[in-house]
Design an enzyme around this catalytic site. Sequence first.
Site, short mmCIF file in Angstrom:
data_model
loop_
_atom_site.label_atom_id
_atom_site.label_comp_id
_atom_site.label_asym_id
_atom_site.label_seq_id
_atom_site.Cartn_x
_atom_site.Cartn_y
_atom_site.Cartn_z
N GLY A 1 -7.13 -6.99 -2.62
CA GLY A 1 -6.46 -7.92 -1.69
C GLY A 1 -7.13 -9.26 -1.51
O GLY A 1 -6.47 -10.24 -1.16
N GLU A 2 -8.44 -9.35 -1.73
CA GLU A 2 -9.15 -10.58 -1.44
C GLU A 2 -9.64 -11.33 -2.67
O GLU A 2 -9.93 -12.53 -2.59
CB GLU A 2 -10.36 -10.27 -0.55
CG GLU A 2 -10.00 -9.60 0.75
CD GLU A 2 -11.15 -8.79 1.32
OE1 GLU A 2 -11.50 -9.02 2.49
OE2 GLU A 2 -11.72 -7.94 0.61
N SER B 1 0.82 -1.22 0.00
CA SER B 1 0.00 0.00 0.00
C SER B 1 0.85 1.26 0.00
O SER B 1 0.47 2.26 -0.62
CB SER B 1 -0.96 0.00 1.19
OG SER B 1 -0.26 -0.17 2.39
N THR C 1 -7.34 0.97 -1.21
CA THR C 1 -7.07 1.60 -2.50
C THR C 1 -8.20 2.55 -2.87
O THR C 1 -7.97 3.65 -3.38
CB THR C 1 -6.90 0.54 -3.60
OG1 THR C 1 -5.82 -0.30 -3.23
CG2 THR C 1 -6.62 1.17 -4.96
#
Lengths: 289, 763
Positions: free
Chosen positions: B716-717, B493, B534
């Site tokens: 991310g997932e 990040s 984000t």
Amino acid sequence: MIPFEMLEPKSLRDATALLDADDPTIRPLGGGTALMLMMKAGVFQPSRLVSLRSVEPRYSTITVNSDGSFNIGALAPLASLEHSADIHKHLPVITRTMQVLSNVRVRNVATIGGCLAHGDPHMDLPPVLISLGAKVRVIGPDSERTIPVADLLTGYYETQLAKNELIAELIIPPQNGKRSVYLKCTTRAAHDWPALGVAVSVAGNRDGLSEAHVVISAATERAQRVEQASALLVGPPANDKLFKDAGEAAASAVELIGDSQGSVPYKRQLVRVFVERALRQAIDGGITQ
Amino acid sequence: MNAITPTPGGQVGRSIPRLEATSKVTGRVEYVHNLRLPGMLSVKLVRSTVAHGRIKSIDVEEALKVPGVHRIVTSEDVLKVIPVPYYGPAFHDQPILAIGKVHFVGEPVAAVLASDPHVAEQAARLVVVDYEELPAVFDEVEALKSKTVVHEQLKPAGTFPDLKHLHGVRDTNLALDFQLVHGDPAKAFAEADHVFEHTFRTQQVLHVPLEPYVSVAETDGNTMTIHTASQSPSFVRLEIARLLGWVENRVRVRVPFLGGGFGGKLYIKLEALVAALSLITMRPVKLALTMEEQFYTLTKHASTFRIKSAVSKDGRVTGRECEVWWNGGAYADIGPRITQKSGFTAPGPYDIENVKIDSYALYTNLPPAGALRGFGIPQLVWAYESHTDLIARELKIDPVAFRRKNLLRDGREQATGTVVRDMGADACLERAAELMNWDAPFDRGSGTIKRGRAIAVGFKASISPTTSVAVVNVAADGSCTLFCGTVDMGQGSDTAMAQLVAEVLNIPAETVRVVHSDTDVTPYDMATLGSRSTFHMGHAVRLAAEDARAKLAALATEVGVAPGSNVPIRELFVRKYKMQAGTIVGTGSYIPDYTSPHQGTGQSANVTPFWMVGATGIELEVDTETGHVKITKMINVADVGRAINPKIVESQLSGAAIMQLGFTTTEKMEFEGGQCTNASFADYKIPGFADLPPTMTNVVVDANQHNGPFGAKGVGESGTFGVSPAYANAIEDAVGVRITTLPITPEKVYRAMCAARNEPLED
Ligand SMILES: Cc1cc2nc3c(=O)[nH]c(=O)nc-3n(C[C@H](O)[C@H](O)[C@H](O)COP(=O)(O)OP(=O)(O)OC[C@H]3O[C@@H](n4cnc5c(N)ncnc54)[C@H](O)[C@@H]3O)c2cc1C
């Protein structure tokens, strides 16, 4: 951590004198990879550790004799076997096994002596060594004896060693062209301990075997020869049917332990399949020792 | 909503290496694990050995005799410094140390303090706790009806409106019952040509960051500083201030880099305990858990999902009923949010007019469960994508064609009634099918090796509404610093945020310095979770940078520089202050629009600012003699909007997919009477390199999130979504057996094959 004594004798014989036949809190220390884990988990609290790192350098060497037999010092790290050109030439099954045994960090420090004395049935080398007919030379304060690896291991984390005896060296007899295979079967992650280990070593060809050794580990309480399977293999044409029968014989002969890696009935199936596959590989693609 | 105008800086879309890469590989970055403060005490916890019980006595006499023990603390001592020591994001149900009762094996009961952690450890083993055991409940479905209740009374935190009605409710394990009704499901089932019903289960697993939980607290009695490996520093400050009855500015929370988080290091974990211990001892206190202790800290929900579909003759899904039981363990943590926010996606990314959802958050006597990379979504996708494949097979329709026919497309209503936009489920499915060569003939294997393949698609809504605030400083020499509370736990990040600043200010991203969370200087951020940063922090950072840019432009005008001139920034400052002096401070704050779902029907016109989609395709081989499965090809496709840093996006996708592969194939916490019997990494196996598919393709579809910062959204997932069902579906494709529980071990596959040929393997 409760303080303990750490000794570093200069000779292996002196080391045996610092051990105590009756005191389980005193132990020798090889690479420490197994011992440190036990201490971290609190299952072993030493009063004294006798480190073998400073004993005579000859106990760390690998010697190949003119007949193709080996003498390997108990303090030789597993990595030295892995990288030995002599071992690769005469005992390629050991070189191959090293590639599935733990990781480079462990192999760099773990010793062949510790690997045999630990008695954990999941270890990869003991079944291989049994199938090769290896022996260990063991010394005590005033004794010395030689024991086949097959007899050294007596049970779950149990060996024949007295608490003041040390493994001095490993002796591997000449293999005279026998072909050997070790199959490690894991059921969780690939880098796991084996759920089943199968080591086979055979002499002969598809027309018939003159010698056969089938050894099973990990799913059993100790690495052990399976005589029923070995006996059946010697003599008749070595076809796939015979290998299947040997797998079947091994599956019904051994006493298996069910755990989180697999139930007993499942492990029985694994024995069946992996003994058969190991034999097939040994006779077809197996590496000549 | 904020209008987005892309700028030509060219920093967005660059695959620049991580800003911190060099300092990480040279061992120079800060981790809390390495922190040592003068006079610091270490803590070792005494943990409950029973799953449910009353504490009769705690005997510390022998333990205190160990030389070097400083003190042993129990809840009695905690109550003196924190009168109401219960915490939690949804419910104030978790005590700092057990008070009167224990609720799971592993719950902290006492804390042993010593300068030497080994001394504390040795003494902790000597503390004797006597319990009166109580009946316990472990299964989530049973917990809903059980007479055994984990907590006598429910204590919602008050932060969430949909939990208020649970205040003071007694004798239940139900910590939230989320309901949704869309259309007329009863009618759809009554009129259906086919009805299909299946039940799927998932197991309890854990996060396994390589850096276990660790926190350090120091206090002078007036202020408190907490150094912690946390994904939610702002929450920690709020919650510690609340517990202490202090104002927020007396609490400072510092977070350096994290060695992984995955949703485990959210809310309060060790922070309240070290805060209490530092107040009790007036010494700095550090608690660093071992790898093994992670098993008693936070886990991922085990779940049971009963799913039922009404399907027309021509293969349209006309109705769907979903009933999901979430095993939350002994403390709610964020479980009730998962139950609702993920719960409403339970019917899957399909255009189904009539839907009914019941989603239950349940207490049991197991270690608490919370967020874990996907926030409940992987459990749901596992069920609905397995179910989808089963229906397609039953109806003899190609599974991809069946999905294509039913997919939820832009402009249509999701089950909540929200009209979807920029969802990309269709784009992901098509791209996955293309990469899998779906229409080409497929080699089905021979001998003892059978081959199969499958695709699965999942989706997720962003957890809303949440706030992010950022500050961008421009120094007098023109160098630029970003203050933002997003925690870099390995996801990259810092780099992505620097790229956003750089894009706006038209400077190289590598020159932007990112200041990590320190609540004394970094502004509020809800947390680093749920792939929100984000988008949310991205907007805040963009706004802060735009604010700085506007102020720079104003400064230029003030010193008489024409707009668009190339006078360097440092020159502007010198012209104004006559020397290198001054600072420009840009600020940005962002919260998306959101409409809370109606209680009872779950309907909302605007339930999320954006949707995330992930699809996985798997080809595999099954060894029919042993049940061993080998993936030969894996494809992961996601809609991430526009990728800010394509390289980082790719590694997020592969990392997420590998992690989910572990949850699919090997990972499982085994329990006996509530005791985890494999609480070590010798027995709980996560995937290693040798377990990875030989080929793995991770790609994004061409997309633009209309309301995202520079078209971006979270990532991310998404890589986790499709993995488990694609694996199970491909196994059925290969050998015709269906596995409905995770993990899918070789033995499970082999047993299913034996059962299918009517030769069941005995137990
Ligand atoms: C992370 C990890 C993964 C592993 N994975 C595998 C694997 O996949 N396959 C596998 O086979 N093994 C594996 N191992 C085990 C490893 O092979 C053993 O730990 C190692 O062989 C033990 O050797 P050591 O020299 O370190 O023994 P130590 O830990 O020093 O000693 C082990 C035991 O042997 C005794 N001992 C040591 N030397 C002697 C001696 N000369 N004479 C008599 N007694 C002695 C010690 O007192 C102790 O009881 C793994 C170990 C670790 C830590």
